[in-house]
Design a protein around this motif. Structure first.
Motif, PDB file in Angstrom:
ATOM      1  N   VAL A 112       0.818  -1.212   0.000  1.00  0.00           N
ATOM      2  CA  VAL A 112       0.000   0.000   0.000  1.00  0.00           C
ATOM      3  C   VAL A 112       0.852   1.264   0.000  1.00  0.00           C
ATOM      4  O   VAL A 112       0.326   2.366  -0.035  1.00  0.00           O
ATOM      5  CB  VAL A 112      -1.013   0.029   1.174  1.00  0.00           C
ATOM      6  N   GLY A 113       2.179   1.110   0.040  1.00  0.00           N
ATOM      7  CA  GLY A 113       3.071   2.260  -0.062  1.00  0.00           C
ATOM      8  C   GLY A 113       3.418   2.925   1.249  1.00  0.00           C
ATOM      9  O   GLY A 113       4.026   3.998   1.248  1.00  0.00           O
ATOM     10  N   LEU A 114       3.053   2.341   2.384  1.00  0.00           N
ATOM     11  CA  LEU A 114       3.391   2.940   3.668  1.00  0.00           C
ATOM     12  C   LEU A 114       4.868   2.728   4.001  1.00  0.00           C
ATOM     13  O   LEU A 114       5.518   3.604   4.553  1.00  0.00           O
ATOM     14  CB  LEU A 114       2.511   2.368   4.780  1.00  0.00           C
ATOM     15  N   LEU A 115       5.402   1.572   3.645  1.00  0.00           N
ATOM     16  CA  LEU A 115       6.838   1.311   3.805  1.00  0.00           C
ATOM     17  C   LEU A 115       7.491   1.360   2.438  1.00  0.00           C
ATOM     18  O   LEU A 115       6.978   0.797   1.475  1.00  0.00           O
ATOM     19  CB  LEU A 115       7.078  -0.063   4.437  1.00  0.00           C
ATOM     20  N   VAL A 116       8.626   2.061   2.364  1.00  0.00           N
ATOM     21  CA  VAL A 116       9.358   2.194   1.110  1.00  0.00           C
ATOM     22  C   VAL A 116      10.841   1.936   1.348  1.00  0.00           C
ATOM     23  O   VAL A 116      11.331   2.048   2.465  1.00  0.00           O
ATOM     24  CB  VAL A 116       9.155   3.598   0.476  1.00  0.00           C
ATOM     25  N   ASP A 117      11.547   1.598   0.279  1.00  0.00           N
ATOM     26  CA  ASP A 117      12.998   1.426   0.365  1.00  0.00           C
ATOM     27  C   ASP A 117      13.664   2.792   0.319  1.00  0.00           C
ATOM     28  O   ASP A 117      13.244   3.674  -0.424  1.00  0.00           O
ATOM     29  CB  ASP A 117      13.499   0.574  -0.799  1.00  0.00           C
ATOM     30  N   ASN A 118      14.718   2.952   1.121  1.00  0.00           N
ATOM     31  CA  ASN A 118      15.470   4.198   1.061  1.00  0.00           C
ATOM     32  C   ASN A 118      16.711   4.006   0.207  1.00  0.00           C
ATOM     33  O   ASN A 118      17.005   2.902  -0.245  1.00  0.00           O
ATOM     34  CB  ASN A 118      15.805   4.729   2.463  1.00  0.00           C
ATOM     35  N   GLU A 119      17.455   5.064  -0.021  1.00  0.00           N
ATOM     36  CA  GLU A 119      18.608   4.985  -0.924  1.00  0.00           C
ATOM     37  C   GLU A 119      19.758   4.153  -0.373  1.00  0.00           C
ATOM     38  O   GLU A 119      20.643   3.738  -1.111  1.00  0.00           O
ATOM     39  CB  GLU A 119      19.104   6.382  -1.287  1.00  0.00           C
ATOM     40  N   ASP A 120      19.743   3.879   0.944  1.00  0.00           N
ATOM     41  CA  ASP A 120      20.803   3.072   1.558  1.00  0.00           C
ATOM     42  C   ASP A 120      20.483   1.583   1.543  1.00  0.00           C
ATOM     43  O   ASP A 120      21.252   0.784   2.055  1.00  0.00           O
ATOM     44  CB  ASP A 120      21.032   3.521   3.002  1.00  0.00           C
ATOM     45  N   GLU A 153      11.951   2.311   5.291  1.00  0.00           N
ATOM     46  CA  GLU A 153      11.469   3.367   6.173  1.00  0.00           C
ATOM     47  C   GLU A 153      10.015   3.675   5.855  1.00  0.00           C
ATOM     48  O   GLU A 153       9.473   3.216   4.845  1.00  0.00           O
ATOM     49  CB  GLU A 153      12.318   4.630   6.018  1.00  0.00           C
ATOM     50  N   VAL A 154       9.385   4.444   6.745  1.00  0.00           N
ATOM     51  CA  VAL A 154       8.014   4.877   6.511  1.00  0.00           C
ATOM     52  C   VAL A 154       8.038   5.924   5.404  1.00  0.00           C
ATOM     53  O   VAL A 154       8.907   6.803   5.379  1.00  0.00           O
ATOM     54  CB  VAL A 154       7.403   5.476   7.804  1.00  0.00           C
ATOM     55  N   ASN A 155       7.112   5.808   4.471  1.00  0.00           N
ATOM     56  CA  ASN A 155       7.002   6.778   3.389  1.00  0.00           C
ATOM     57  C   ASN A 155       6.875   8.172   3.998  1.00  0.00           C
ATOM     58  O   ASN A 155       6.006   8.419   4.827  1.00  0.00           O
ATOM     59  CB  ASN A 155       5.773   6.453   2.541  1.00  0.00           C
ATOM     60  N   PRO A 156       7.761   9.099   3.634  1.00  0.00           N
ATOM     61  CA  PRO A 156       7.748  10.439   4.236  1.00  0.00           C
ATOM     62  C   PRO A 156       6.409  11.162   4.115  1.00  0.00           C
ATOM     63  O   PRO A 156       6.097  12.020   4.934  1.00  0.00           O
ATOM     64  CB  PRO A 156       8.832  11.200   3.464  1.00  0.00           C
ATOM     65  N   TYR A 157       5.613  10.817   3.118  1.00  0.00           N
ATOM     66  CA  TYR A 157       4.305  11.465   2.962  1.00  0.00           C
ATOM     67  C   TYR A 157       3.343  11.127   4.101  1.00  0.00           C
ATOM     68  O   TYR A 157       2.371  11.835   4.315  1.00  0.00           O
ATOM     69  CB  TYR A 157       3.661  11.072   1.632  1.00  0.00           C
ATOM     70  N   PHE A 158       3.616  10.048   4.835  1.00  0.00           N
ATOM     71  CA  PHE A 158       2.718   9.626   5.899  1.00  0.00           C
ATOM     72  C   PHE A 158       3.187  10.021   7.293  1.00  0.00           C
ATOM     73  O   PHE A 158       2.502   9.766   8.269  1.00  0.00           O
ATOM     74  CB  PHE A 158       2.516   8.110   5.854  1.00  0.00           C
ATOM     75  N   ILE A 159       4.357  10.627   7.408  1.00  0.00           N
ATOM     76  CA  ILE A 159       4.865  11.026   8.716  1.00  0.00           C
ATOM     77  C   ILE A 159       4.289  12.384   9.069  1.00  0.00           C
ATOM     78  O   ILE A 159       4.459  13.357   8.340  1.00  0.00           O
ATOM     79  CB  ILE A 159       6.403  11.057   8.732  1.00  0.00           C
ATOM     80  N   MET A 160       3.589  12.425  10.187  1.00  0.00           N
ATOM     81  CA  MET A 160       2.949  13.660  10.620  1.00  0.00           C
ATOM     82  C   MET A 160       3.733  14.237  11.792  1.00  0.00           C
ATOM     83  O   MET A 160       4.080  13.527  12.729  1.00  0.00           O
ATOM     84  CB  MET A 160       1.515  13.385  11.047  1.00  0.00           C
ATOM     85  N   ASN A 161       4.005  15.515  11.726  1.00  0.00           N
ATOM     86  CA  ASN A 161       4.734  16.189  12.789  1.00  0.00           C
ATOM     87  C   ASN A 161       3.794  17.129  13.534  1.00  0.00           C
ATOM     88  O   ASN A 161       3.218  18.036  12.930  1.00  0.00           O
ATOM     89  CB  ASN A 161       5.918  16.969  12.209  1.00  0.00           C
TER      90      ASN A 161
END
Length: 91
Positions: free
Chosen positions: A48-56, A60-68
């Motif tokens: 569903v796109g909540l977890l994505v691969d990072n460049e390393d 990680e959690v898809n940055p679009y879903f992180i709420m600050n």
């Protein structure tokens, strides 16, 4: 998401990987979850796109879903619903 937000490298070559062996152990222990169930949930979260691969090469959690939260601890977000007009059937 808290694990992702609070992640800090422990060594110089450390990279973020939420599903590393150590993190999987923490998650299964805290949630009292079987390893097989965790794998199934990780698979679903990736689909569903909540977890994505990072460049390393980590996950990680898809940055679009992180709420600050703001200074008052409130998170604001908007939800947009697209309604499709129903076509009436003519008889």
């Amino acid at each position: 998401m808290e694990m992702d937000r609070n992640w800090k490298p422990k060594t110089k070559g450390d990279h973020k990987d939420l599903i590393s062996t150590d993190n999987r152990r923490i998650i299964t222990k805290q949630l009292k979850m079987a390893k097989s169930n965790l794998v199934a949930h990780i698979y679903k979260l990736r689909n569903v796109g909540l977890l994505v691969d990072n460049e390393d090469g980590g996950t990680e959690v898809n940055p679009y879903f992180i709420m600050n939260p703001n200074e008052e601890g409130i998170v604001e977000f908007n939800i947009i619903f697209k309604c499709h007009e129903q076509q009436s059937e003519e008889k």
